[in-house]
Enzyme design. Sequence first.
Site, PDB file in Angstrom:
ATOM      1  N   ASP A  36     -22.713  -0.533  14.332  1.00 11.78           N
ATOM      2  CA  ASP A  36     -23.672   0.556  14.479  1.00 11.78           C
ATOM      3  C   ASP A  36     -23.462   1.517  13.306  1.00 11.78           C
ATOM      4  OD1 ASP A  36     -25.882   1.346  16.156  1.00 11.78           O
ATOM      5  OD2 ASP A  36     -24.716   3.099  16.714  1.00 11.78           O
ATOM      6  N   ASP A  45     -22.613  -5.884  14.172  1.00  6.60           N
ATOM      7  CA  ASP A  45     -22.312  -4.758  13.286  1.00  6.60           C
ATOM      8  C   ASP A  45     -21.569  -3.686  14.071  1.00  6.60           C
ATOM      9  OD1 ASP A  45     -24.392  -2.565  14.302  1.00  6.60           O
ATOM     10  OD2 ASP A  45     -25.413  -4.499  14.283  1.00  6.60           O
TER      11      ASP A  45
END
Length: 299
Positions: A212, A210
Amino acid sequence: MPDAFLGVIGGSGLYDIPGLEEARWQRVETPWGEASDQILTGLLDGLRIAFLPRHGRGHRLSPSTVPYRANVDALKRIGVTDLVSVSACGSYREDLAPGDFVVVDQFVDRTSGRDRSFFGTGCVAHVSLAHPTCARLGRLCAEAAEEAGARVHRGGTYLAMEGPQFSTAAESRLFREAFGCDVVGMTNMPEARLAREAEVCYASVAMITDYDSWHPGHGAVEVADILRVLSDNAAKATRLVAAMPQRLPRERAPCDETCDRALDHAILTAPAARDPQVTARLSAVAGRVLHGGPGTPRP
């Protein structure tokens, strides 16, 4: 020198290594308590492999409760010479996309409350951590990851946060912009510190899941999204491990990076002042220097 013995610590999504010959799970007793789980040992194309799921099978342990000292001691105790950490991470850079792998070479440690060293009162040591990973082993991991089909970035700084919550947006921007970090995770520290103290070559492969919470186009981290990427990353990580036996020489020479000699001159406590109970706990990680090796105190 001992023959090469590859250890793998599997992070989120990686709880087993299929295809090992003579595979068996074994419990290894350590003076630092129980490891995260039993250790799976076996042969892969003739190379000895030891696999330890960092969070335990079933993901029982949070990043803060992983028994890092017991894990590293147990792997060193059974003879592991080269240790590859595989872990899920968030990205602080646009070009480090979910699904990419980063072979980490630096850390910023923002964890707290974890046991960070095998040494202390009764036997004091200071090892160099300027270059906390083994460049030789990292190169082999990068080659294996590329063969496994991953897009690989060689080099990067890993921000180790305590967790278990993900970052606030402000923290994410701070670590990205002010600290200049590349990826964020919760488990590689103090693991890398302890591997260096145990004189084990250590490489870290960060698997991006991802962005973050800094990225305006992706919003906050969602566990459901991470789990979808984890599955694909775990498959590539398994192929990475399968590609390592063709790259890691069976006859192990002294490490060019001196990881296997990290304790030379590092132990400062004079032999007569060392606590026997403390040195007994260090039998696996520091036996080479505590029993007549070259690890003599600096003047």
